[in-house]
Design an enzyme around this catalytic site. Structure first.
Site, PDB file in Angstrom:
ATOM      1  CD  GLN A  60       6.668  -3.693   9.567  1.00 45.83           C
ATOM      2  OE1 GLN A  60       5.450  -3.559   9.637  1.00 45.83           O
ATOM      3  NE2 GLN A  60       7.249  -4.880   9.646  1.00 45.83           N
ATOM      4  CB  CYS A  94       5.154 -10.361   7.677  1.00 48.39           C
ATOM      5  SG  CYS A  94       6.908 -10.625   8.023  1.00 48.39           S
ATOM      6  CD  GLU A 154       1.981  -5.223  12.984  1.00 45.69           C
ATOM      7  OE1 GLU A 154       3.137  -5.616  13.208  1.00 45.69           O
ATOM      8  OE2 GLU A 154       1.413  -5.334  11.890  1.00 45.69           O
TER       9      GLU A 154
END
Length: 417
Positions: free
Chosen positions: A119, A51, A113
């Site tokens: 990811q 994102c 995060e």
């Protein structure tokens, strides 16, 4: 071989720009395969798309100068010019260090995060499946993931939200005072959708999640949540306090026209998708507040990176470059073996009638003399003692294995002391 990367992220590229270079897993796979096979000089290719960032990592033949950002834009048929100011290109150790910082959450919009580590693992896994990852990028990403895991487990980076979903709940709670008894619809049942639904439920919301009809039986519904078919999402929005969308759809899941038709509109609409799920015009409707991954905001980390995290990064950078240096030495090591063999064969003793044991002892002795003589400025008695100790341990293990299995095959000599 040269490592290089180009990336754009939230710091320089607004969401309108980033979503043009945001890709699904299937698209990532097709792109890395195409770039690896079609771009001259590329030995390996990994694409990280989240994102908040899109980054293309390449390993290239020595002397081959590429702009990975231009390579990526060309691969998807976009002009590079609109993105030129947003892309940051790094080479060599700068590129390697950046990836390790990314894996540890040190470059994230939400500092520290949780999702970025999986990811990064996913990016190298896709490249591997497509045959696009060469040994250099495999090893770099493996060390980056290991560094990220160690930072996550050993270093306390932050006490605030560590995911976009957690940040969304944090913002909603701040706006609404309390989420207890509020009604929320979560569109999307992927990783982010499930996390969002779980966090909203834990905050006291009555949560309904959408399911695509053709995926029934393949999905997991978070505990305590109701379900509604994805195609019925518009009617399900009626009377909701919160609508949160987090899908991988290439099209809007929520449009301004749809929301305007509701008799009782949601007060808050949250879009956690990239590219965006929600038409930006939804935010212009009366009494509707729209948030996306950028407008949710996150307090930028202003302090120094903890020393423990820096030590971990330095450690794994060192491991990667030790491996890379050894890899570069392999051709010379083969030449060295040949040279030593030829040199040993010139000794007069070789022409004598030696049995196998004497010949092995002669060859090993001469080889060790040549090596230690050539490295006398770089070795110490302690180095040699460690080497001898490892060889003895290796020999003892192999001897026990041979005694147990009566295997009379040659015992392989350890490659590295």
């Amino acid at each position: 071989m040269v490592i290089m990367m180009s990336g754009l992220d939230y710091s320089l590229a607004p969401i309108e720009l980033r979503e043009q270079l945001s890709f699904t897993k299937a698209q990532v796979g097709a792109l890395v395969e195409r770039i690896r096979s079609e771009v001259e000089g590329v030995l390996g290719c990994v694409l990280l798309s989240t994102c908040n960032r899109t980054e293309l990592y390449l390993s290239c033949e020595k002397g081959r100068e590429l702009q990975p950002g231009e390579v990526l834009c060309a691969a998807v048929g976009l002009s590079y010019a609109p993105f030129a100011r947003a892309f940051v290109t790094r080479r060599g150790s700068d590129a390697a260090r950046h990836l390790m910082e990314v894996s540890g959450g040190l470059q994230s919009q939400i500092w520290g995060e949780d999702q970025i580590l999986s990811q990064v693992k996913g990016a190298i896994a896709i490249a591997r499946e497509e045959g696009a990852a060469d040994p250099v990028l495999e090893t770099l990403f493996r060390n980056a993931v290991a560094a990220g895991k160690e930072i996550k487990t050993k270093v306390r980076l932050t006490g605030v939200a560590t995911s976009a979903a957690a940040r969304a709940v944090e913002v909603l709670r701040g706006q609404m005072g309390s989420l207890v008894g509020k009604k929320a619809l979560v569109i999307g049942n992927g990783e982010m959708g499930r996390l969002s639904a779980t966090l909203l439920r834990e905050a006291g919301c009555a949560v309904t999640v959408t399911l695509r009809t053709y995926r029934h039986g393949e999905t997991v519904v978070p505990a305590g949540c109701g379900v509604v078919p994805y195609d019925d999402r518009l009617s399900a929005m009626e009377g909701m306090d919160i609508v949160l969308s987090a899908t991988t759809s290439p099209h809007y899941t929520v449009t301004a026209e749809q929301v305007s038709q509701l008799g009782c509109r949601p007060s808050y609409v949250v879009d956690l998708a990239m590219p965006r799920d929600v038409d930006a015009a939804v935010g212009d409707l009366p009494e509707v507040r729209l948030y996306n991954v950028d407008t949710l905001g996150a307090e930028r980390h202003q302090g120094e990176v903890p020393a423990e995290a820096l030590d971990i990064l330095d450690d794994y950078m060192g491991r990667f470059y030790e491996w890379n240096n050894y890899r570069k030495c392999l051709p010379a090591i083969e030449d060295l073996k040949t040279a030593i063999t030829e040199r040993v064969l010139t000794y007069p003793e070789v022409e004598e009638d030696l049995d196998a044991e004497d010949l092995i002892e002669l060859a090993v002795g001469r080889a060790v003399d040549l090596l230690t003589g050539g490295l006398k400025e770089h070795i110490s008695p302690e180095d040699l003692e460690r080497c001898v100790g490892k060889i003895k341990v290796h020999t003892a293990v192999k001897s026990r294995e041979r005694e147990g299995s009566h295997d009379r095959k040659r015992i392989p000599f350890p490659a590295i002391c």
